[in-house]
Enzyme design. Sequence first.
Site, PDB file in Angstrom:
ATOM      1  N   GLU A 298      11.955  21.873  13.711  1.00  0.00           N
ATOM      2  CA  GLU A 298      13.042  20.929  14.669  1.00  0.00           C
ATOM      3  C   GLU A 298      12.095  20.630  15.724  1.00  0.00           C
ATOM      4  O   GLU A 298      12.858  20.073  16.500  1.00  0.00           O
ATOM      5  CB  GLU A 298      14.149  20.524  14.555  1.00  0.00           C
ATOM      6  CG  GLU A 298      14.781  20.088  13.123  1.00  0.00           C
ATOM      7  CD  GLU A 298      13.662  19.484  11.887  1.00  0.00           C
ATOM      8  OE1 GLU A 298      13.103  18.270  12.435  1.00  0.00           O
ATOM      9  OE2 GLU A 298      13.935  19.516  10.395  1.00  0.00           O
ATOM     10  N   GLY A 299      10.740  21.702  16.082  1.00  0.00           N
ATOM     11  CA  GLY A 299      11.053  21.179  17.402  1.00  0.00           C
ATOM     12  C   GLY A 299      11.279  23.048  18.547  1.00  0.00           C
ATOM     13  O   GLY A 299      12.522  22.916  18.271  1.00  0.00           O
TER      14      GLY A 299
END
Length: 594
Positions: free
Chosen positions: A440-441
């Site tokens: 998610e980053g």
Amino acid sequence: MPYKAPVRDYQFLLNDVLNIAQYSNLKGFQDASPDVVQAILEEGAKFTEEVVAPLNAPGDKEGCVLHPDHSVTAPKGYKEAYLQMVEAGWPALGGDPEYGGQGLPHVVATAYSEMLTGASSAFAMYPGLTDGAVAALSVGGTDELKALYLPKLIAGEWSGTMNLTEPHCGTDLGLLRSKAVPDSDGTYKISGQKIWISAGEHDFTGNICHLVLARIEGAPAGVKGISLFLVPKFIPDANGNPGERNSLHCAGLEHKMGIHGNSTCVMIYEDAKGWLLGNAHEGLKIMFYMMNNARLGVGLQGLAIGHASHVAAVEFAKDRLQGRALTGPKSPDKPADSILVHPDVRRMLLESRALLEGGRGFLTWVALQADLAKYAEDEATREKANDFLSLLTPVVKAYLTEKGLKVTQDSMQVHGGSGFTEHFPASQYMRDIRITLIYEGTNGVQALDLVGRKLPSKGGRAVMAYFAEIDAYVAEHEAGSAATFVKGLKDTKARLMDGTMWLMQNGMGNPDAAAAGSLDYLCLFGLTALAYSWAQQAAAAQAAIDAGSTDPFYTDKLKVGRVFLERILPEAEAHLQKMKAGSEALFALEDDSF
């Protein structure tokens, strides 16, 4: 080591600290009376401790299996536990009542989510991904799509995924190649390959609804040409039931370091039928609703795994006899004292607890902002809460996973050599938590998002409002019974303000300097957020004591808070000095010399 859900801590946070009963006039909170919340916490703990937690270690060892027909089966017991969870209504806890959800506040659903994730993070990812799909579909779906899909997704009868990453692109989504070709019936034919798709294939639900980023033919290059599509595994028939199989399949399962019980898939789309969500070329805008939901979920995951590992370490430390206390034997009737007598073991366990309890308070406060952003009666409160939610999402994701890893690492250290074996749970927790700093980053990307986007957004309105929030709290409570905690908050916030001003003065002229210090700045922000939570928790605990409570929970809370003040909060100055060092040292070495 049995998992123990943090029920008592959530009772304290929801009732004593946040006093969610004060919001009983708001939608959702009307049904969240103290006795209802108490029942949810107790029943949630019972389900996660007794049904889900026993699956965690066996599921890790067994993993998922891909069959020749492209179907996937999860570890033994997962499907039965999932169906039991759906039958009990747990996935619908915070769902929109218009589509069959129970409509309880997000802050209450967050408490259950931590329990489920702590019991088994791999298992919890299946309903967790669905929550994100619901968020995106609620924003981008037509009324017809929402009426068809949302009731089944919210109930958990169908599940959802997010399909972003491709073999050649991760964070830089502008490079994606998956394509969408308009069809005569208004749908699109989706073709491409996606990797690392969590819960991409399984046999729990009647349908799996993939949210897929793709580029419509002729779309602009880069991120401005990306659209988002709903691509179900089975195309619903006229009655809304799973019908014809769509032309998509799982081509492989990733062999991973951890979260073995979750099916991380390579997905292939071959002219699969998909429905456009929102407007063409605006897919990222809608996907960010799902991604932000997922980022908050990953922060929760870091906290939850950290808590589970800490529970195991405490039990191990109580049972493990090794050496004698430096001040003389504490258990003279035994061959040795428990390792709890050793200062360094106590340091690891208490620093871990201070981080977990502060982090849980921070997470819960942010979850409340999500509720206020939707349901507060006045626009100003909704706007401020939404600003806080946007500003703090990268901090929740990155800081809670960074500290969750530290807690898990220290929990393994408490186990000693036993923690490095598969006979104890420490190694699985260590393997499971490591992904939270990446997906998610990555946390470095979260720091860049905070510094490059969230701080300057709307002229710095969100960060200035957050500073004002803390200043108001300090002014009201610095002469109160928790003055020591308030002073710690005041001093740390001053360092955060100093760092913010440094970024404003240096970041525009030298972006590398801002980027080089961004993770330290985020950590300084996280420390400030935990200091704010600890000040609130200390005030609530002291108020209970002053009112005559003899419950040791409150005195223990203050003792753990003291560890935070003395042994963790001093890190703020180090983060400030490191970020102010800039980027010169990082670029002094020539590339060829690496």
